[in-house]
Design an enzyme around this catalytic site. Structure first.
Site, PDB file in Angstrom:
ATOM      1  N   ILE A 128       0.861  -1.176   0.000  1.00 17.73           N
ATOM      2  CA  ILE A 128       0.000   0.000   0.000  1.00 17.73           C
ATOM      3  C   ILE A 128       0.904   1.235   0.000  1.00 17.73           C
ATOM      4  CG2 ILE A 128      -2.015  -1.065   1.057  1.00 17.73           C
ATOM      5  CD1 ILE A 128      -1.167  -0.102   3.748  1.00 17.73           C
ATOM      6  N   ASP A 129       0.354   2.357  -0.416  1.00 15.73           N
ATOM      7  CA  ASP A 129       1.145   3.564  -0.580  1.00 15.73           C
ATOM      8  C   ASP A 129       1.754   4.044   0.734  1.00 15.73           C
ATOM      9  OD1 ASP A 129       0.369   3.551  -3.235  1.00 15.73           O
ATOM     10  OD2 ASP A 129      -1.282   4.960  -2.927  1.00 15.73           O
ATOM     11  N   LYS A 130       2.792   4.829   0.611  1.00 19.82           N
ATOM     12  CA  LYS A 130       3.517   5.378   1.761  1.00 19.82           C
ATOM     13  C   LYS A 130       2.590   6.059   2.764  1.00 19.82           C
ATOM     14  CE  LYS A 130       7.043   8.907   2.698  1.00 19.82           C
ATOM     15  NZ  LYS A 130       6.817  10.334   2.507  1.00 19.82           N
ATOM     16  N   THR A 132      -0.735   5.721   2.972  1.00 18.66           N
ATOM     17  CA  THR A 132      -1.940   4.947   3.272  1.00 18.66           C
ATOM     18  C   THR A 132      -1.652   4.074   4.491  1.00 18.66           C
ATOM     19  OG1 THR A 132      -2.626   4.891   0.951  1.00 18.66           O
ATOM     20  CG2 THR A 132      -3.580   3.240   2.398  1.00 18.66           C
ATOM     21  N   ARG A 230      -7.389   5.924  -5.431  1.00 19.76           N
ATOM     22  CA  ARG A 230      -7.139   7.359  -5.588  1.00 19.76           C
ATOM     23  C   ARG A 230      -7.468   7.830  -7.014  1.00 19.76           C
ATOM     24  NH1 ARG A 230      -1.071   7.754  -3.690  1.00 19.76           N
ATOM     25  NH2 ARG A 230      -1.433   9.993  -3.995  1.00 19.76           N
TER      26      ARG A 230
END
Length: 294
Positions: A128-130, A132, A230
């Site tokens: 998962i994104d930094k 998130t 997103r």
């Protein structure tokens, strides 16, 4: 092949996962040949040209085990379920070779991590994104990795995210089906790309409407493309609050990145073959945002 297209542009279209500058370097280094000959990046292709490319193996970097606090929800001999905090990169990459989740996992697990994804991403089967927060499954051996990866491939894993988005969503639920690929105008971003994008499906459900200006939603992933939630929510004109990449550049709430939390994760356990599901409470920053908007 388009007549008259520059070779670097042609390669960028064929290999969207690589930056234009990286492909230009391959051309300069002789790793790209046209009809067996080296050409410059601005060479314009003809229809009969034959292009060959050799992408070098990535140079591995020694990843150091670091004592980093990890919020472990569950652990057994096959898997770790952990709750990722905000501002933590999952695996080492240029500019982030320390302080990542993998650095902490190497310290916690020693040699007990799957090796399928190489030295830079041991145990990592999805990410998962930094900015998130939320649940990730880490695989401690190759059998577990293959089992979870296969479930990801056939979209059988339960992945539910909670998000706060701009504007009021009038319908109670819906599905976004739009292919996602590199943004042709900004290669650091993803976008709905009908020409070169990959199949992507997000289901959303309204949990609460806030001030008639924001909506608290649950998004369920059917596929798992980069930045999928997103991009999809921005595509339907409901970008995530705090997302300066796909939403408003200025965030009046002072958030550090998008308001997005990986809340529910469920899958078939690689050893027991039974369905297991984990639920992560909303982090403080998310709860505070909800209270502020109610």
């Amino acid at each position: 092949m388009k007549q008259g297209i520059r070779i670097d542009r042609y390669l960028a279209e064929q290999y969207p996962e690589y930056s234009r500058s990286y492909l230009q370097k391959l051309i300069k280094d002789g790793d790209v040949l046209v009809n067996g000959k080296q050409r410059k990046a601005n060479y314009k292709l003809n229809e009969e040209d034959i292009v060959s490319i050799e992408i070098p193996e990535p140079k591995e970097v020694d990843i150091v085990a670091e004592s980093i606090p990890l919020d472990i929800v569950y652990e057994d001999q096959d898997i770790i379920i952990l709750n990722k905090q905000k501002d933590m990169v999952v695996h080492p990459c240029p500019g982030h070779y320390t302080g990542t989740l993998v650095n902490g996992l190497l310290y916690h697990c020693k040699d007990e991590l799957s090796g399928i994804n190489g030295e830079l991403r041991p145990g990592i089967v999805h990410r998962i994104d930094k900015d998130t927060t939320g649940l990730l499954v880490i695989c401690k051996n190759d059998h577990a990795h293959q089992c979870i990866a296969e479930q990801l491939k056939v979209h059988s894993i339960t992945r539910k995210y909670h998000a706060i988005v701009y504007h009021n969503i009038p319908e109670d639920e819906g599905t976004i089906q739009a292919p996602i690929g590199r943004n042709p105008n900004d290669r650091k971003k993803m976008a709905v790309n009908n020409k070169n994008g990959k199949h992507a499906v997000t289901h959303y459900r309204v949990l609460e409407r806030l001030q008639n200006k924001y909506t608290y939603v649950e998004c369920s992933l059917e596929t798992g493309r980069t930045h999928q939630i997103r991009v999809h929510m921005a595509h339907i004109h409901h970008p995530l609050v705090g997302d300066a990449v796909y939403g408003p550049k200025k965030d009046k709430f002072g958030l550090q990145g998008q308001c997005l939390h990986a809340k529910v994760l469920g899958f078939i356990h690689p050893t027991t073959n039974e369905y297991v599901e984990f639920d992560s409470p909303l982090p403080d920053y998310f709860e505070q945002m909800l209270q502020k908007l109610r």
